[in-house]
Design an enzyme around this catalytic site. Sequence first.
Site, mmCIF file in Angstrom:
data_model
loop_
_atom_site.group_PDB
_atom_site.id
_atom_site.type_symbol
_atom_site.label_atom_id
_atom_site.label_comp_id
_atom_site.label_asym_id
_atom_site.label_seq_id
_atom_site.Cartn_x
_atom_site.Cartn_y
_atom_site.Cartn_z
ATOM 1 N N ASP A 1 0.867 -1.154 0.000
ATOM 2 C CA ASP A 1 0.000 0.000 0.000
ATOM 3 C C ASP A 1 0.920 1.224 0.000
ATOM 4 O O ASP A 1 2.094 1.107 0.317
ATOM 5 C CB ASP A 1 -0.855 -0.062 1.264
ATOM 6 C CG ASP A 1 -1.668 1.180 1.452
ATOM 7 O OD1 ASP A 1 -2.232 1.652 0.475
ATOM 8 O OD2 ASP A 1 -1.731 1.662 2.588
ATOM 9 N N THR B 1 -0.108 4.874 1.081
ATOM 10 C CA THR B 1 -0.327 5.801 2.173
ATOM 11 C C THR B 1 -0.199 5.080 3.502
ATOM 12 O O THR B 1 -0.863 4.091 3.730
ATOM 13 C CB THR B 1 -1.727 6.416 2.063
ATOM 14 O OG1 THR B 1 -1.912 6.759 0.709
ATOM 15 C CG2 THR B 1 -1.841 7.613 2.928
ATOM 16 N N ARG C 1 -0.404 15.690 -2.213
ATOM 17 C CA ARG C 1 -1.827 15.336 -2.295
ATOM 18 C C ARG C 1 -2.620 16.627 -2.411
ATOM 19 O O ARG C 1 -2.390 17.558 -1.644
ATOM 20 C CB ARG C 1 -2.261 14.592 -1.042
ATOM 21 C CG ARG C 1 -1.545 13.292 -0.839
ATOM 22 C CD ARG C 1 -1.575 12.905 0.608
ATOM 23 N NE ARG C 1 -2.880 12.431 1.023
ATOM 24 C CZ ARG C 1 -3.228 11.139 0.992
ATOM 25 N NH1 ARG C 1 -2.366 10.240 0.584
ATOM 26 N NH2 ARG C 1 -4.408 10.760 1.389
#
Lengths: 1174, 362
Positions: free
Chosen positions: A440, A442, A660
């Site tokens: 993954d 994040t 982000r």
Amino acid sequence: MELHNNNNTCTTFDISRGSSLVQDKLSKSRRVRNKSVDFDDNLLYSGNPRLIYINDPRRTNDKYEFTGNEIRTSKYTLITFLPKNLFIQFHRVAYLYFLAIAALNQLPPLAVFGRTVSLFPLLFVLCVTAIKDGYEDWRRHRSDRNENNREALVLQLGGFRLKKWKKIRAGEVVKIHAHETIPCDMVLLGTSDPSGLAYIQTMNLDGESNLKTRYARQETASSVFEGCNVTGLIRCEQPNRNIYEFTANMEFNEQKFPLSQSNIVLRGCQLKNTDWIIGVVVYAGQETKAMLNSAVSPAKRSKLESYMNRETLWLSIFLLVMCSVVAVGMGLWLHRHKDKLDTLPYYRKRYLTNGKDKGKTYRYYGIPMETFFSLLSSIIVFQIMIPISLYITMELVRLGQSYFMIEDKHMYDSNSGSRFQCRSLNINEDLGQVRYVFSDKTGTLTENKMEFRNASVHGKNYGSSNLTDDLSEEHNIRAVLRSRWKLKSEISIDSELLDMLHKDLPGDERIAAHEFFLTLAACNTVIPIVSQDTSSGHGRSESWEDVEAIDYQGESPDEQALVSAASAYGYTLFERTSGHIVVDINGNKLRLDVLGLHEFDSVRKRMSVVIRFPNNTVKVLVKGADTSMFSILAKDTERDDQIRQATQSHLTEYSSVGLRTLVVAAKDLTDAELELWQCRYEDASTSLVDRAAKLRQTAALVECNLNLLGATAIEDKLQDGVPEAIEALRQAGIKVWVLTGDKQETAISIGLSCKLLTADMQQIIINGNSEEECRNLLADAKTRHGVQSSNRKKQNLKRKKNSENGYLDILDDTKSSNVLQRLAGREELAVRAPLALIIDGNSLVYILEKDLESELFSIATSCRVVLCCRVAPLQKAGIVDLIKSRTDDMTLAIGDGANDVSMIQMADVGVGICGQEGRQAVMASDFAMGQFRFLKRLLLVHGHWNYQRVGYLVLYNFYRNAVFVLMLFWYILCTAFSTTSALTDWSSVFYSVIYTSVPTIVVGILDKDLSHRTLLQYPKLYGAGHRHEAYNLQLFWITMIDTLWQSLVLFYIPLFMYKESSIDIWSMGSLWTIAVVVLVNIHLAMDIRRWVFITHVAVWGSIMITYACMVVLDSIPIFPNYWTIYHLATSPTYWLTILLIIIVALLPRFLVKVVHQIFWPSDIQIAREAEILR
Amino acid sequence: MEMDTNGAGTSSAAAGGGGVSTSTSDSSSAAKRNSKKPKYSRFTQQELPACKPILTPGLVITTFTIIGIIFIPIGLVSLSASEHVVEIVDRYDEGCVPPNYSKNKLAYIQSSLTNKSCTRTLNVPKLMKSPVFIYYQLDNFYQNHRRYVKSRSDKQLRSKAYERDTKSCDPEGFVLDGPIVPCGLIAWSLFNDTYGFSVKSKMLEVNKKNIAWDSDKEHKFGSDVYPKNFQSGGLIGGAKLNSSIPLSEQEDLIVWMRTAALPTFRKLYGRIEEDLQANEQITVVIQNNYNTYSFGGKKKLVLSTTSWIGGKNDFLGIAYITVGGLCLFLAVSFILLYVIKPRPLGDPSYLSWNRSPSGHPN
């Protein structure tokens, strides 16, 4: 939860469709997912509500039998312990085997061993397990008792009185004080806060340490304040395990209103920052969400163990062959002597003495039956050929290995204070063979600690890049001085933007900036926790006595970062209740009424809040992902268009450096719009059916024609050591795939920053929007980069499998494709740049459901790096399954959030990161740790060790039991096939239980071929696991040949030595017992690579214990073997025989080992020499 | 439907822990969080002082040489000890059957009327120093047959109180009058050939005392247990016992009941406690009573002196010399191998990825 992150811009396709497709796939592959993580919308209200009459437990419990609040996690009671425990234990095949053998032995014609003796191993194992289970259950009983006997204040007879937890029933009204634990799931009726606000900590439930807010409905809060006699009716859904949802409504004082997740407090949570709360029990005891969630994730089996089972099958074939030889031999012997069976001095089938039985046969059932019985009794004698004790040994060994993994100080994360955790004890050795890592992004690669970096306000970029640290520090102080709010985290501030905010000149830009920060401060679900204490370590706060420290608690780290940023620019959110928020704008307190809040969801991918200003204007403030925001902006002036384009270019810029992004917008609501919305909102939020969809529709009413204010950029910091860890893993031949919910650009930028992608790589990007497009992209990529077709690939794989041990065989995919290309005559491509595949979730939907799967597989496996962006949780599992179902390679999934759970459970090895995103991933994982970089050590060091250890352990155990059985077998051929054992019954049983068991366990836990330094220095040593070097079929056969030789030596040397001598059977047996025990222990000693004190004790101690046991057994006069060992020990021949057996038996093995190490040294061997000798 | 995971995951539940249920222990563990850091110790970090043996050429050659140096002398010594043992073996089962019965040996041996005496002459090849052990050797006699080995009652042999404990002895446990003592097939088939020795018509005395293990006489065979109903059944298997002598003094029985390990075995019969001169003729009078003809077993009479390795057995010596020689040979070959084709130990350039022709794969 990444799902709650505003900025987790998942996908543009219909999620439910995507997930159902993947789900079909999953069910196709017959893998049952754990229901505890099933967040599907199937919990929506069905026609069968649960009725709770507030403060009327009798009526509540009248119709429906709701469970009381007593919990029971224990499995047994005193009475049920024995039968139930035995029943559960006999679920294991091994025990059934034991039982069957013991039962066979009880039949008179088969009684090979004495009755008690034959039961000993089974009883031993059963007792050990029962004691272990009993102890665990006793502890559970104790904790249950403690839990059940805790007390809480319950409304009884008009006042709150203490009542034991276990007596609490649904419908009762309970009062909880601060710092108390909540005894059951309750709907809040009122709190000490007049607005009905309460803070709870849900650490025990999901591991998140931040506080969450829960609200009592205003309607009830007031009446609870007034008096104690409350009545009402709650209709709620049936108990379920979804802790993030609760659907119910309440009838109270003639009013009917909805209840949601924010109105319920769950068992196990703690009340914080609130003096007291009063609530009504809706779910109690086993029906609470906490209890329903306490199921464990399904157990996984290690791959080595499944290979081992294949070899066990071979052993059973050997066993059957041996037994048949004995049986056939017996049959032939009986046939040949069938006339003499009554006159042979050593065989009598009939009573010939003058007694009542005269003439009857004695344990003789005819030749066919005797042959059959002989088969069965030889199974009894040879039973340990199937190394049942190996399973128990392996469990113990893994336990020990886990201990050392947990204790490894290099895998302790001092920041979060979390140790390594082994949650599964079955797959330690799989860590040594991992080929694919699915990670993954994040929270796993990155820290998930967000930092506000850039802002684009009104088309103008304000950023930190031009600021030096000194400057920002100075501004920081200025900001603190001005705002008198102290933040826990510090943010660098752009002075230009700050100055502009404080200029009092009117203008679009100024207003936009104002609204921008107001939105950041208001449009969120963050809770400010204000604390008065000034004792924090900051020097400058001491001079400011009235500085209040403020801590933002929230579910999304992005929101926390944004609120902190707003605060730094002077827009400090410092109070939040269900009805209003208070924002401190440069010292002026602004109270805003919150009329409604549309929370973030993954379909809209935005969040909005409707607020009323003191001057009665109503605004809707929205923030969301760029893809979802630009479509709902107002389209009017040219000026706006310009801003929009500027913002968009800023956004691209931000995401290209891995930030982000979020887009912020707002608009004023007219009265008409407001009225319409309010009406619909009221309706939707009290609805019990499809509330989520209705709210979504309502949100669309206000989320339109917005004015763009700007965009934010948040940095998601990489965790320590991630690039190094990835590089090491790659050198070790492990492929790292990153699966993320982020956008393509962000994913690529993170890939670059963590050295996953390098500049020299050719990127294949697949982001089609239709099946056709995807097909073309794939085909194009294949032709352009010369990837061989999938069936070619399969042949290649097959070849790889056939030559599992071929040293120079193609082990690296790049190499293999090179070879194949050369074969295909495409030499110009032989040396080509490594490939990287970037694929998005959208395309994956089309690919995974169609026959394109194999195309993707062939491309993906020939790429060095694969990045999947914008993937949904279930797609992550789908990708893991793609690899898992098409190769034999081991897969490992690592992640930290609830969205990684399915992937973690799907992969062969699941690793959870105990990070900021709660404990869902950890709960589902097999191993859990604090940092991604520990993965390097986990795989390269512990994985390698565990694999080497368990591989050797299995082979050694096969050998150890087989050599013993073969020795018995040769002897039986010399006893007219009569399954006589020269060894005493007890020695036969003790052999695998006492005489030789401890050293293998100790070696399995403590042996170590290479130090961790060497292993980390040469990551390629990990390839030993990929090549199955420690355990493979070839090694098994070599071991078996060695075993055969050793058993022949064991049998024949004493045979020649005592040929035509007066030796008796027990002396011979005693000699064999000692010889085989010494032999297997020396054999082990020869292979031990690290002798520590404990190893010495175990190996030499075992031999000593064997002697001690022999002495004890030979000192009991009722045994026929009485005094044997004393006689033997005085004879020099005895000792010389043992010495000769050991040397002759081990000579070939030693020779092969030496020759192999000199002429064909393995990498491990060379590294070991380098480590020790240099 | 999802609850069944609780039931099925029994073994893993223990490993997985109680989960959320034990909130008390959870919160206390949260409090302990700071003390969670693993304590450093060489044990937990797997860094204990250790000996890490590695097969260096030196070690290998030394090992082989040492084995060779130890084994060859042992072999020589045992071989010479075995050479010094003088052994006379005489097979008499065929020779002791009168020619007229040679077609029907079974009838001869089973008949109680035939004369079972038989005289054999043995030549002493070398001086046999006293004591000379007398063995009988039986062939093809499966004393290690499971039905046979188990056919005894150790309790009954040990004590009078367990006289009726004959369950394991069936079908030789009971007669009408009561239990057989000693019961079982082993006792029933007691060897009953007897030997009388004379040299130059002078009887040689055979000492039949202390031929059994003292431990057996003292603890396994009771001094209050007397033979009873022995060999009174329909079929006589072998020797009869004097029922006035307790079992602990029936040494032939005690020797016989230490069942042999292999189908060819010797059992001690007695000792001649005088030296036998070389080339002396020993006359043996054999009472050939024991029936091995029914199963084609051979009977041999063995006279043997003894040495520290026991009886005559060249195997030990030869094996030791062979193994020792082989090890020395291996030591020499390894020395040569290391000279011809040395490999520097621990040289990283020998690692597979440094050697492989296609170079650095990544």
